[in-house]
Design a protein around this motif. Sequence first.
Motif, PDB file in Angstrom:
ATOM      1  N   ALA A   1      -3.514   7.870  -9.154  1.00 49.68           N
ATOM      2  CA  ALA A   1      -2.680   8.116  -7.969  1.00 49.68           C
ATOM      3  C   ALA A   1      -1.208   7.957  -8.302  1.00 49.68           C
ATOM      4  N   PHE A   2      -0.875   6.988  -9.158  1.00 50.92           N
ATOM      5  CA  PHE A   2       0.511   6.766  -9.543  1.00 50.92           C
ATOM      6  C   PHE A   2       1.030   7.902 -10.430  1.00 50.92           C
ATOM      7  N   VAL A   3       0.244   8.327 -11.416  1.00 45.24           N
ATOM      8  CA  VAL A   3       0.658   9.436 -12.285  1.00 45.24           C
ATOM      9  C   VAL A   3       0.911  10.693 -11.466  1.00 45.24           C
ATOM     10  N   THR A   4       0.028  10.968 -10.517  1.00 44.03           N
ATOM     11  CA  THR A   4       0.192  12.143  -9.652  1.00 44.03           C
ATOM     12  C   THR A   4       1.470  12.048  -8.832  1.00 44.03           C
ATOM     13  N   ALA A   5       1.749  10.848  -8.307  1.00 43.79           N
ATOM     14  CA  ALA A   5       2.960  10.651  -7.505  1.00 43.79           C
ATOM     15  C   ALA A   5       4.217  10.893  -8.328  1.00 43.79           C
ATOM     16  N   VAL A   6       4.215  10.458  -9.587  1.00 43.28           N
ATOM     17  CA  VAL A   6       5.376  10.681 -10.462  1.00 43.28           C
ATOM     18  C   VAL A   6       5.565  12.173 -10.713  1.00 43.28           C
ATOM     19  N   ALA A   7       4.480  12.865 -10.996  1.00 46.27           N
ATOM     20  CA  ALA A   7       4.553  14.304 -11.274  1.00 46.27           C
ATOM     21  C   ALA A   7       5.078  15.094 -10.081  1.00 46.27           C
ATOM     22  N   GLU A   8       4.878  14.576  -8.879  1.00 48.59           N
ATOM     23  CA  GLU A   8       5.275  15.305  -7.669  1.00 48.59           C
ATOM     24  C   GLU A   8       6.662  14.927  -7.152  1.00 48.59           C
ATOM     25  N   ARG A   9       7.376  14.048  -7.868  1.00 50.58           N
ATOM     26  CA  ARG A   9       8.728  13.689  -7.431  1.00 50.58           C
ATOM     27  C   ARG A   9       9.658  14.890  -7.549  1.00 50.58           C
ATOM     28  N   PRO A  10      10.715  14.954  -6.694  1.00 46.85           N
ATOM     29  CA  PRO A  10      11.631  16.103  -6.710  1.00 46.85           C
ATOM     30  C   PRO A  10      12.307  16.283  -8.063  1.00 46.85           C
ATOM     31  N   ALA A  11      12.497  17.522  -8.444  1.00 50.12           N
ATOM     32  CA  ALA A  11      13.189  17.814  -9.698  1.00 50.12           C
ATOM     33  C   ALA A  11      14.631  17.307  -9.612  1.00 50.12           C
ATOM     34  N   GLY A  12      15.137  16.833 -10.716  1.00 50.59           N
ATOM     35  CA  GLY A  12      16.512  16.359 -10.750  1.00 50.59           C
ATOM     36  C   GLY A  12      16.672  14.886 -10.444  1.00 50.59           C
ATOM     37  N   GLU A  13      15.620  14.240  -9.967  1.00 48.75           N
ATOM     38  CA  GLU A  13      15.685  12.812  -9.693  1.00 48.75           C
ATOM     39  C   GLU A  13      15.694  12.054 -11.028  1.00 48.75           C
ATOM     40  N   PRO A  14      16.628  11.119 -11.226  1.00 53.38           N
ATOM     41  CA  PRO A  14      16.668  10.377 -12.489  1.00 53.38           C
ATOM     42  C   PRO A  14      15.332   9.703 -12.781  1.00 53.38           C
ATOM     43  N   PRO A  15      14.965   9.597 -14.062  1.00 50.82           N
ATOM     44  CA  PRO A  15      13.639   9.093 -14.440  1.00 50.82           C
ATOM     45  C   PRO A  15      13.280   7.735 -13.844  1.00 50.82           C
ATOM     46  N   PHE A  16      14.167   6.748 -13.937  1.00 53.29           N
ATOM     47  CA  PHE A  16      13.841   5.425 -13.413  1.00 53.29           C
ATOM     48  C   PHE A  16      13.653   5.477 -11.903  1.00 53.29           C
ATOM     49  N   GLU A  17      14.509   6.238 -11.226  1.00 52.12           N
ATOM     50  CA  GLU A  17      14.375   6.385  -9.779  1.00 52.12           C
ATOM     51  C   GLU A  17      13.069   7.084  -9.430  1.00 52.12           C
ATOM     52  N   ALA A  18      12.676   8.077 -10.232  1.00 52.61           N
ATOM     53  CA  ALA A  18      11.426   8.799  -9.975  1.00 52.61           C
ATOM     54  C   ALA A  18      10.219   7.859 -10.089  1.00 52.61           C
ATOM     55  N   LEU A  19      10.226   7.006 -11.109  1.00 51.28           N
ATOM     56  CA  LEU A  19       9.124   6.058 -11.272  1.00 51.28           C
ATOM     57  C   LEU A  19       9.069   5.069 -10.115  1.00 51.28           C
ATOM     58  N   ARG A  20      10.226   4.544  -9.728  1.00 49.60           N
ATOM     59  CA  ARG A  20      10.253   3.569  -8.640  1.00 49.60           C
ATOM     60  C   ARG A  20       9.863   4.203  -7.310  1.00 49.60           C
ATOM     61  N   ALA A  21      10.394   5.400  -7.047  1.00 51.35           N
ATOM     62  CA  ALA A  21      10.082   6.075  -5.789  1.00 51.35           C
ATOM     63  C   ALA A  21       8.604   6.460  -5.725  1.00 51.35           C
ATOM     64  N   ALA A  22       8.053   6.893  -6.857  1.00 46.16           N
ATOM     65  CA  ALA A  22       6.637   7.259  -6.900  1.00 46.16           C
ATOM     66  C   ALA A  22       5.771   6.038  -6.640  1.00 46.16           C
ATOM     67  N   LEU A  23       6.156   4.914  -7.230  1.00 45.83           N
ATOM     68  CA  LEU A  23       5.408   3.683  -7.007  1.00 45.83           C
ATOM     69  C   LEU A  23       5.492   3.276  -5.540  1.00 45.83           C
ATOM     70  N   ASP A  24       6.689   3.377  -4.974  1.00 47.42           N
ATOM     71  CA  ASP A  24       6.883   3.007  -3.574  1.00 47.42           C
ATOM     72  C   ASP A  24       6.043   3.892  -2.652  1.00 47.42           C
ATOM     73  N   GLU A  25       6.015   5.190  -2.947  1.00 46.07           N
ATOM     74  CA  GLU A  25       5.273   6.128  -2.099  1.00 46.07           C
ATOM     75  C   GLU A  25       3.760   6.022  -2.282  1.00 46.07           C
ATOM     76  N   SER A  26       3.340   5.545  -3.447  1.00 48.69           N
ATOM     77  CA  SER A  26       1.901   5.555  -3.727  1.00 48.69           C
ATOM     78  C   SER A  26       1.182   4.297  -3.248  1.00 48.69           C
ATOM     79  N   TRP A  27       1.914   3.298  -2.726  1.00 52.76           N
ATOM     80  CA  TRP A  27       1.236   2.087  -2.268  1.00 52.76           C
ATOM     81  C   TRP A  27       0.193   2.391  -1.202  1.00 52.76           C
ATOM     82  N   HIS A  28       0.532   3.294  -0.277  1.00 51.78           N
ATOM     83  CA  HIS A  28      -0.419   3.617   0.790  1.00 51.78           C
ATOM     84  C   HIS A  28      -1.658   4.294   0.222  1.00 51.78           C
ATOM     85  N   SER A  29      -1.446   5.256  -0.679  1.00 60.16           N
ATOM     86  CA  SER A  29      -2.592   5.963  -1.248  1.00 60.16           C
ATOM     87  C   SER A  29      -3.418   5.027  -2.131  1.00 60.16           C
TER      88      SER A  29
END
Length: 227
Positions: free
Chosen positions: A78-106
């Motif tokens: 679920a976390f890997v999928t969330a990272v892959a679906e982050r918006p293009a252009g988002e800095p890598p560290f922000e993408a990982l953190r945002a994906a983690l934040d969004e994936s807590w519910h899933s």
Amino acid sequence: MKHAMRATPVCGLRERKKQRTRDALIRAAIELFVVKGYERTTVDEIAAEVEVSQRTFFRYFAGKEEVALALEDSVEEAFVTAVAERPAGEPPFEALRAALDESWHSISAVIAAVVPLSTYMAMYRVIESTPTLLSAQMRHSALVEARLASVIAAREGLDPADPRPRVLVAAVGGVIRVAQRLWGDGDETSVESIRRITEEHLNLLVPVLAQPWDEHQAVSGISLFQT
């Protein structure tokens, strides 16, 4: 005029039945591991709990190790999928953190669909205290980190040999593992508690790496940089 008979979605029904059986095997295995311990639980006992044969068990899992870590695999997927679906252009560290934040519910939903969170937490402690499972988990985590590094490299248009994605993912993965261990050693069992602990530690990553350390800026491991 006769009405045409509606086709029954046999494949869909079959897949749902297979998923229910798989989930039941995972649930039975985890409950037995928590109560009896990993080493003292047999495949036959797991199969008997679900009222299937040993042969059926092995159609779904290669053995006890695989079924013990199956739920961990789903959470990481679920976390890997969330990272892959982050918006293009988002800095890598922000993408990982945002994906983690969004994936807590899933992640919570993935766990709750199979076992109660309290049982999952108890199983996490079984993994941490069982050398065979802990070693297997670390090996699997290395594979997941390699996948995440590939996802980040592709998002950034980098050569696969570029070490930066691997360094970033290793650093974030290390912080997450520290947070998970603290959560596992604590008394709180909610998703919110592990989310809070993980965020607090990720907030420390950049300051710890890039700024001088000041004993007055941290209390019990919690930094003034937390959000």
